[in-house]
Design an enzyme around this catalytic site. Structure first.
Site, mmCIF file in Angstrom:
data_model
loop_
_atom_site.group_PDB
_atom_site.id
_atom_site.type_symbol
_atom_site.label_atom_id
_atom_site.label_comp_id
_atom_site.label_asym_id
_atom_site.label_seq_id
_atom_site.Cartn_x
_atom_site.Cartn_y
_atom_site.Cartn_z
ATOM 1 N N ARG A 1 16.952 11.348 -28.851
ATOM 2 C CA ARG A 1 15.687 10.634 -29.056
ATOM 3 C C ARG A 1 15.036 10.259 -27.728
ATOM 4 O O ARG A 1 13.823 10.249 -27.609
ATOM 5 C CB ARG A 1 15.880 9.375 -29.912
ATOM 6 C CG ARG A 1 14.526 8.827 -30.355
ATOM 7 C CD ARG A 1 14.540 7.554 -31.215
ATOM 8 N NE ARG A 1 15.623 7.498 -32.144
ATOM 9 C CZ ARG A 1 16.676 6.673 -32.024
ATOM 10 N NH1 ARG A 1 16.734 5.810 -31.026
ATOM 11 N NH2 ARG A 1 17.644 6.688 -32.896
ATOM 12 N N TYR B 1 -11.177 7.786 -27.555
ATOM 13 C CA TYR B 1 -10.844 8.612 -28.728
ATOM 14 C C TYR B 1 -10.687 7.678 -29.939
ATOM 15 O O TYR B 1 -10.115 6.584 -29.813
ATOM 16 C CB TYR B 1 -9.568 9.402 -28.430
ATOM 17 C CG TYR B 1 -8.986 10.061 -29.653
ATOM 18 C CD1 TYR B 1 -9.743 10.937 -30.423
ATOM 19 C CD2 TYR B 1 -7.685 9.793 -30.058
ATOM 20 C CE1 TYR B 1 -9.222 11.521 -31.563
ATOM 21 C CE2 TYR B 1 -7.150 10.377 -31.185
ATOM 22 C CZ TYR B 1 -7.928 11.239 -31.937
ATOM 23 O OH TYR B 1 -7.408 11.810 -33.065
ATOM 24 N N ASP C 1 -6.390 7.375 -19.370
ATOM 25 C CA ASP C 1 -6.150 8.583 -20.163
ATOM 26 C C ASP C 1 -6.817 9.745 -19.439
ATOM 27 O O ASP C 1 -8.050 9.800 -19.319
ATOM 28 C CB ASP C 1 -6.727 8.386 -21.573
ATOM 29 C CG ASP C 1 -6.386 9.550 -22.503
ATOM 30 O OD1 ASP C 1 -6.308 10.701 -22.018
ATOM 31 O OD2 ASP C 1 -6.233 9.309 -23.710
ATOM 32 N N LYS D 1 -3.603 19.047 -25.701
ATOM 33 C CA LYS D 1 -4.865 19.638 -25.253
ATOM 34 C C LYS D 1 -4.617 20.623 -24.105
ATOM 35 O O LYS D 1 -3.900 21.582 -24.287
ATOM 36 C CB LYS D 1 -5.846 18.533 -24.899
ATOM 37 C CG LYS D 1 -5.864 17.365 -25.905
ATOM 38 C CD LYS D 1 -6.316 17.807 -27.288
ATOM 39 C CE LYS D 1 -6.675 16.666 -28.186
ATOM 40 N NZ LYS D 1 -5.763 16.301 -29.208
#
Ligand code: 4LM
Length: 398
Positions: free
Chosen positions: A61, A114, A186, A211
């Site tokens: 994890r 966003y 970002d 992206k």
């Protein structure tokens, strides 16, 4: 040219850093470690690794060797000490905030983000006693008055999704440093190939690796990069027990593959986007074009200081408003109607009804995310084919 003493350049690091085929049977490309857990050489060794007193992998994890290589490369490309790979951009953003913020804290966010990021801060974190102040961080005076002592975090995108506003990172970082706030930028739209926020004072850089970093529209992923101590904190709590937003080893491999061509792709995306922006600006059916390469005044100075090329996103508003915008999108044949960005395919979408539908309509209007706005992610097809499709659809929609 003698480069024998020069540090390796951006593309060289994106292709080679941290991997020696000699350590993996000579395999040119790094192996994918598809494992959820790791065998301990002894019970004592396992306990020491869990306690952090002995190096080694414990459980998938929080760490995996394929992710480790991706994290090393992203830290190098962003110019930070460390990086962490996660399952998606939202996984990176939420794991970061959950790790660093607590009830009673104040966070200042830019007003153009966003849609899901904006919803996370204003409708998610706000439910847990965190004060969210929405500000225009492109205005240095507004930024300085919003970022007051006691502010824990400042969050922004530049260029911003969807209208490509640019924000002077250094002008936000100065009052944030004075206030003791962590600045999170970002960098999804620019990527480190065009802009490295840490060089301008950002403490943490986040990405939707879905992206441009992945670059081929075939995966979801996220990155957060920054100081080693902060990244260890986000790994140890935000990823480990607050979100569990783990990136799969296969996707880590695919993002590593994407990084090899990142610099090359961003050059082509930027060059074709500049041609598309010029076409739109010169067409009678178009009322307004947003593109960092067409910025004027103070915004142009910010672009020149922060970005080495304008990137592949272009937004525009048609003279006929929303109805003309929808007619235009439906008339496109090569350009694909889809959300997301940064793929080889040119994509077009309508922010008000798609990526920014989670904004309350009055806040969208107040922040300049107009109903008529259309956003392109310019792809890697033959530029003339993209331009011809857009010109034909503009004529059809006018
Ligand atoms: C889109 N964007 O705009 P994941 N940060 C930025 C983004 O644009 C996105 C995320 C984070 C779009 C998705 C549909 C600047 C996403 C979130 O989707 O969780 O990897 O990233 O079209």
């Amino acid at each position: 040219m003698d480069r024998s003493n020069a540090p390796p350049g951006f593309a060289t690091r994106a292709i080679h850093l941290g991997y020696d085929p000699a350590g993996a049977e000579g395999a040119l490309t790094p192996p994918i470690y598809m494992t959820s857990t790791y065998a301990f050489e002894s019970a004592e060794a396992g306990g020491e690794m869990v306690a952090g007193t002995r190096a080694g992998y414990v459980y998938g994890r929080t760490r995996n060797p394929t992710q480790t290589l991706l994290e090393q490369r992203m830290a190098s490309l962003e110019g930070t000490e460390a990086a962490l790979a996660l399952a998606s951009g939202m996984g990176a953003i939420t794991a970061t905030a959950w790790s660093l913020v607590e009830a009673g804290d104040r966070i200042v966010i830019d007003h153009t983000l966003y849609g899901s990021t904006y919803a996370f801060f204003t409708r998610g974190l706000a439910r847990f006693g965190v004060e969210i102040a929405v500000a225009d961080l492109a205005d240095p005076a507004a930024a300085a008055s919003a970022i007051r002592p006691g502010t824990r975090m400042v969050y922004l995108e530049t260029p911003a999704n969807p209208n490509l506003r640019v924000i002077d990172i250094a002008a936000v970082a100065a009052p944030a440093r004075a206030a003791g706030a962590t600045v999170v930028v970002d960098n999804t739209f620019a990527t480190p190939a065009l802009q490295r926020p840490a060089e301008h004072g950002a403490d943490l850089v986040v990405h939707s690796a879905t992206k441009y970093l992945g670059g081929h529209g075939d995966l979801l992923g996220g990155i957060v990069a920054g100081r080693a101590e902060t990244i260890a904190r986000i790994r140890g709590s935000g990823l480990r027990w607050m979100t569990g937003a783990t990136l799969s080893p296969l996707n880590a491999f695919l993002i590593l593959r994407g990084l090899k061509t990142l610099e090359l792709r961003m050059e082509r995306h930027s060059a074709t986007a500049a041609r598309l922006a010029a076409l739109l600006a010169g067409h009678g059916a178009v009322a307004r074009v947003a593109f960092p390469g067409l910025a004027s005044g103070a915004a142009a100075d910010v672009v020149a200081r922060q970005m080495s090329a304008p990137g592949g996103l272009v937004a525009c508003e048609l003279a006929g408003g929303l109805a003309a915008g929808l007619r235009f999108m439906n008339a496109l044949r090569l350009v694909t109607r889809a959300v997301s960005l940064g793929d080889a395919e040119t994509l077009v979408q309508h922010p008000a009804s798609m990526t920014h539908a989670s904004y309350p309509p009055e806040e969208r209007a107040r922040h300049g995310i107009t109903d008529g706005l259309v956003r392109f992610s310019v792809g890697l097809e033959t530029p003339e084919d993209i331009l011809a499709d857009v010109a034909r659809a503009l004529d059809a929609a006018a």
